[in-house]
Every structure is written in C-alpha cells, then in structure tokens.
Write an enzyme that holds these catalytic residues in place. Structure first.
Site, PDB file in Angstrom:
ATOM      1  CE1 TYR A 149      -4.066  -1.764   5.230  1.00 19.14           C
ATOM      2  CE2 TYR A 149      -3.320   0.397   4.500  1.00 19.14           C
ATOM      3  CZ  TYR A 149      -3.754  -0.874   4.221  1.00 19.14           C
ATOM      4  OH  TYR A 149      -3.859  -1.294   2.911  1.00 19.14           O
ATOM      5  CB  SER A 183      -0.892   0.000   1.248  1.00 20.07           C
ATOM      6  OG  SER A 183      -1.472   1.259   1.481  1.00 20.07           O
ATOM      7  CD  GLU A 208      -2.340   5.467   4.144  1.00 23.04           C
ATOM      8  OE1 GLU A 208      -1.665   5.843   5.129  1.00 23.04           O
ATOM      9  OE2 GLU A 208      -3.155   6.213   3.575  1.00 23.04           O
TER      10      GLU A 208
END
Length: 333
Positions: free
Chosen positions: A153, A129, A131
């Site tokens: 996450y 991701s 992120e």
C-alpha cells in the site's frame, strides 16, 4: 461565473463523503465515481452519502478501466478532481499485493492521463499517505523526508505521488499531493484499528461482546479528524501554484492510549477487554509516524482544531448511539 464542478473518486468513503459535503457548502456541482455495484446496492454501499445523495451526481466506472474513467471525465469536464479512491487498508495489502498495486498505481495513472487529455485546466489532487514514509529516518516527517514504505500500500502511494509530480512537471498540470497522516471519524471503516476499538466499546456496553483482539498496542500514530483534513485538500487546489503538503496534528499517541481513552469514556478499563493477538501484527511494522504540517500552516492557513481526546470521544459516542446505548452509563452504574 459558472458553477465549479468537482469530480471525486472514492466519494463513498470517509474522506469522500466529508469532502462532498464541504464542496456542496461552497457551491460546487459535485460528481463522484463509484463502482456499479454501489449504485445497484445503495442501502449498503452509499450510506455515508445518505444526507446528500439527492444533491450529487454519481457515475459508474472502474479505476482499473481507462475506458470507463475516460468516459466519466469527458462527460463531467471537471474544474477540480480529487483522487481519493484506493485499496487503503494496509493489512489487506499484505494479503493481496497484486490487486493493491494494480488498483492504486494504474488507477492514479488513468485519472491523471484522462484529466490531462480531456480537462487540461482541471486542478488535480492526489491522496498520499503517511505510510509512504514507513520506516522514516527522521521524526517528525515533513515534505523533504525520504520515503521508506513498508507495505505494498505504501509503495503504491509513493508511485502515485511520483506520477502526480511527473504530470505536474512534464505537462504543467496543476497537480498537488496531500501527505495525510492518519485521520479518523465516526465514518471510518470498521476494519481500521480506531473504529475497531470504538465499535467494540459500543458492543461491550450493549452486552453484545466481551473483548476485542488487537495487534501492536505500542504502534504510534498521528491521528486527526477527517472532516478537517478534507478542508486541507480543498485549500491545496485553491493555490496559484501546485505543491505537496504534509497534513498532520504533530502529536502521536499509541494504540494503547487510543484504547484507554475510548474505553475510559464508557467508564471501562481497557485492560479488562483488550486481548493482544500476535496474528494481527504486520509483517513489517511501522512503529512511529508523526507529521510536521508547518508548511500547510504557513501556505494554506490550515491547522487542526479537534483534539485527540475529542476525536476518540466522538467516535465512541457515535458507535454507542448506533446501538442505542449511552457510553457513560456504565461509569455511573
């Protein structure tokens, strides 16, 4: 030549459903891991798979149980494994860091270990991701940008990425990671800001709502279409050598721009309906994510085709159709 078998975790999600459709088109035998509750309640939990439900094989298992994962992999003996399942909503990861880390890190480790032991020739894909980059030191971000995640996450995805790379280097597995930037579609979960906006437009057009609360309107993201991004996943596993790839459009837009285009498509001014809510800001914000997918273009022959505006319009129109309204109806009223 025997039919190739693919195993998908997270098959009930946005990416999983698009990937399953793509693989069926390519002649694969498609298997998916789902929670037992999904099989017991298909009307609510398997809706994204409605069109292909009769053509795929679903297996009940939990990513938090190595024994159940082991059993599925042993039974399927996949040629390709796409590990997409995760607790993927960043705000939830702040509310429950423990379950996010447990499910995402252990789930990835269990999948890698089971594939290594039971299907050593299987090619493995890990869903990374943007992120993972978090508070990035450079813009745009590529495969060499240092990770600085700003949520549990993001941290869990960095751990999964490192596990995948370790299995590749230590055990010779064909294991690749896709560092996918934000990708949306009409199948996006309602908890994500993009779908929150487009579904709000539909409800407002239908007279069911008057406003939508949003957090940081200036946060910038690199938004693409999920249907195109799952094609990149498949391309990674067709390469002779495993590797890691950033998948992105290279363009950034603010949440404010997304709202402006979405409401504008229905002939509305977003400023009349969007209500900033400080409670929706993240404890540690990620302000700018922008990907450099040059490597994917060069090696995979992959490039995005759907524009930002077309993506937003498609989502608005799908949400409006679901409520029986015409998004442009208000523009001519």
């Amino acid at each position: 030549m025997s039919t190739r078998k693919a195993l998908i975790t997270g098959i009930t999600g946005q990416d999983g459903s698009y990937l399953a459709e793509l693989l069926l088109e390519k002649g694969y035998e498609v298997h998916g891991i789902v929670r037992r509750v999904a099989i017991e309640d298909p009307e609510h939990r398997l809706t994204r798979l409605d069109k292909i439900r009769s053509r795929i094989h679903l297996h009940a298992a939990s990513l938090e149980s190595y024994a159940s994962i082991h059993q599925v992999v042993a039974n399927v003996e996949p040629d390709e494994c796409y590990h997409l399942a995760a607790q993927s909503f960043v705000s939830y990861s702040f509310d429950d860091e423990f379950s996010t880390l447990n499910a995402n890190v252990n789930g990835t480790h269990f999948m890698l270990a089971a594939v290594k032991s039971l299907a050593p020739g299987c090619r493995f894909y890990f869903a990374g991701s943007s992120e993972m980059f978090g508070k990035a030191e450079e813009v745009p971000q590529n495969e060499h940008t240092r990770f600085h995640p700003r949520s549990s996450y993001g941290i869990s995805k960095v751990a999964g990425f490192e596990l995948t790379r370790n299995y590749r280097e230590a055990y010779g597995m064909h294991a690749s990671s896709g560092l996918l930037f934000n990708h949306e579609s009409p199948r996006r979960g309602f908890e994500f800001v993009t779908r929150k906006i487009t579904s709000a437009v539909a409800r407002i057009c239908a007279g069911q709502s008057r406003e939508v609360p949003l957090g940081n309107l200036e946060a910038k993201r690199d938004w693409g279409h999920a249907r195109e991004y799952v094609d990149a996943m498949w391309r990674m596993l067709q390469q002779d050598s495993p590797d890691d790839f950033v998948i992105a459009t290279g363009e950034t837009h603010t949440v404010r721009e997304f709202a402006e285009v979405a409401f504008g498509h229905a002939g509305l001014d977003y400023r009349d309906y969007v209500k900033p809510d400080p409670e929706l800001f993240r404890p540690a914000e990620v302000n700018l994510l922008q990907g450099d997918a040059a490597k994917a273009r060069r090696v995979l022959g992959w490039a995005p085709q759907v524009t930002f505006e077309a993506l937003v319009r498609e989502m608005v129109e799908a949400d409006c159709r679901a409520l029986g309204v015409e998004p442009k109806g208000r523009a001519s009223a």
